[in-house]
Design an enzyme around this catalytic site. Structure first.
Site, PDB file in Angstrom:
ATOM      1  N   ASP A 142      12.779  -3.903  -3.135  1.00 38.28           N
ATOM      2  CA  ASP A 142      12.798  -4.281  -4.553  1.00 38.28           C
ATOM      3  C   ASP A 142      12.647  -3.060  -5.459  1.00 38.28           C
ATOM      4  O   ASP A 142      12.339  -3.174  -6.644  1.00 38.28           O
ATOM      5  CB  ASP A 142      11.688  -5.296  -4.851  1.00 38.28           C
ATOM      6  N   ASP A 154      -0.618   5.792  -0.901  1.00 33.43           N
ATOM      7  CA  ASP A 154      -1.270   4.491  -1.050  1.00 33.43           C
ATOM      8  C   ASP A 154      -2.034   4.103   0.211  1.00 33.43           C
ATOM      9  O   ASP A 154      -1.935   4.769   1.251  1.00 33.43           O
ATOM     10  CB  ASP A 154      -0.240   3.416  -1.418  1.00 33.43           C
ATOM     11  N   GLU A 204       4.807  -2.246  -7.778  1.00 34.13           N
ATOM     12  CA  GLU A 204       5.736  -3.358  -7.702  1.00 34.13           C
ATOM     13  C   GLU A 204       6.491  -3.516  -9.024  1.00 34.13           C
ATOM     14  O   GLU A 204       6.107  -2.908 -10.036  1.00 34.13           O
ATOM     15  CB  GLU A 204       4.939  -4.634  -7.406  1.00 34.13           C
ATOM     16  N   HIS A 261      10.387  -0.675  -5.343  1.00 35.00           N
ATOM     17  CA  HIS A 261       9.056  -0.176  -5.709  1.00 35.00           C
ATOM     18  C   HIS A 261       8.824   1.204  -5.116  1.00 35.00           C
ATOM     19  O   HIS A 261       9.332   1.540  -4.057  1.00 35.00           O
ATOM     20  CB  HIS A 261       7.939  -1.166  -5.329  1.00 35.00           C
TER      21      HIS A 261
HETATM   22  C1  GLP Z   1       5.544   0.157   1.542  1.00 35.78           C
HETATM   23  C2  GLP Z   1       4.959   1.454   0.996  1.00 35.78           C
HETATM   24  C3  GLP Z   1       6.001   2.248   0.265  1.00 35.78           C
HETATM   25  C4  GLP Z   1       7.248   2.393   1.102  1.00 35.78           C
HETATM   26  C5  GLP Z   1       7.807   1.021   1.366  1.00 35.78           C
HETATM   27  C6  GLP Z   1       9.106   1.047   2.159  1.00 35.78           C
HETATM   28  O1  GLP Z   1       5.588  -0.860   0.611  1.00 35.78           O
HETATM   29  N1  GLP Z   1       3.858   1.202   0.132  1.00 35.78           N
HETATM   30  O2  GLP Z   1       5.462   3.527  -0.061  1.00 35.78           O
HETATM   31  O3  GLP Z   1       8.190   3.196   0.442  1.00 35.78           O
HETATM   32  O4  GLP Z   1       6.838   0.308   2.115  1.00 35.78           O
HETATM   33  O5  GLP Z   1       8.852   1.105   3.510  1.00 35.78           O
HETATM   34  P1  GLP Z   1       9.956   1.336   4.621  1.00 35.78           P
HETATM   35  O6  GLP Z   1      10.204   2.780   4.622  1.00 35.78           O
HETATM   36  O7  GLP Z   1       9.296   0.860   5.883  1.00 35.78           O
HETATM   37  O8  GLP Z   1      11.130   0.531   4.249  1.00 35.78           O
END
Ligand code: GLP
Length: 262
Positions: A139, A70, A146, A141
């Protein structure tokens, strides 16, 4: 689904890095190995270990093509919170991958829908993704899919929830308003089309997400739960993230898949 429970974050990252290295090294076909990659704090330790392994000559990325999950809409490459910047800073600048093998959605495009359609076509042109590594939001995702995003979704434009903007504001001076409101993201369906999916889930704040992913029903409320329908999905997690699993579930995965690392 396999759940590999490691003692702590460092060991989870080592397991995941070793798994990726093994997958790349055992790929004997001439076509490139196609690797899907995430951003966020969870994969940073894995990237560090992949860089070390590359420098030590244990793996090469010369025949690896990557597709990132993303990118925020509206952040230029040079913005230090763009996922383009993150990936180069944490991985690509330190390994032997050819620049033309790196694919990241362009968050500055003036044709977001065309950009997403081209991304799907490019993935297909390589014969699909061999291994997609990902993380999970608190959450549940996956990528930027989402809650309530279709479990069949493909690469497209996503609105970020207020919750996600608050969680991610830690990288934007703690100001949720500075977090872009939209992103381009591969779909849940895009991830699940990969031949293997490896998801990292660590820390107490991900315990609910892990429980919904593993024990809950398959539901677009927790898009990570789509992995239950994938026939080659692995969750690598740490003990802290297991806090909301039922004792039986925890014991099952510890016994069946984590025996060698007890
Ligand atoms: C963002 C990214 C996700 C990732 C999530 C969790 O929202 N788009 O791909 O998995 O963050 O991030 P973290 O690993 O910092 O908790």
């Amino acid at each position: 689904m396999k759940v590999i429970i490691q003692k702590d974050y460092d060991r989870m990252c080592q397991w995941a890095a070793d798994h990726i290295i093994e997958a790349i090294n055992s790929h004997k076909e001439e076509r490139p190995f196609v690797l899907g990659l995430p951003t966020g704090s969870s994969p940073i330790g894995v990237y560090r270990k992949l860089v070390e392994a590359n420098k030590a000559g244990k793996v090469t990325f010369k025949n690896v093509v990557t597709f990132n999950m993303d990118e925020y809409l509206g952040l230029p490459h040079e913005h230090d919170q763009s996922y383009w910047y993150f990936m180069h800073d944490n991985l690509f600048n330190h390994i032997d991958i050819p620049a033309e093998n790196i694919n990241i959605l362009n968050g500055m495009t003036d044709d977001p829908e065309g950009e997403c359609a081209r991304y799907e076509e490019k993935i297909a042109s390589y014969g699909g993704i061999d291994l997609f590594m990902g993380g999970s939001g608190v959450d549940g995702h996956i990528a930027f899919n989402e809650p309530y995003t279709s479990l069949n979704s493909r690469t497209g434009i996503r609105d970020l929830t207020e919750d996600t903007r608050i969680v991610n504001s830690r990288f934007f001076g703690n100001d949720p308003e500075k977090v872009p409101a939209q992103a381009l993201s591969v779909g849940v369906g895009t991830v699940c089309d990969s031949r293997e999916v490896l998801i990292l889930i660590n820390g107490h704040n991900k315990a609910r997400a892990l429980a919904h992913c593993v024990e809950g029903g398959v539901s677009s409320k927790w898009t990570i739960s789509a992995l239950q329908l994938h026939n080659n999905a692995v969750i690598a997690c740490d003990e802290a993230a297991c806090g909301e699993l039922k004792v039986d579930t925890y014991r099952y995965f510890k016994d069946v898949y984590s025996r060698e690392i007890l």
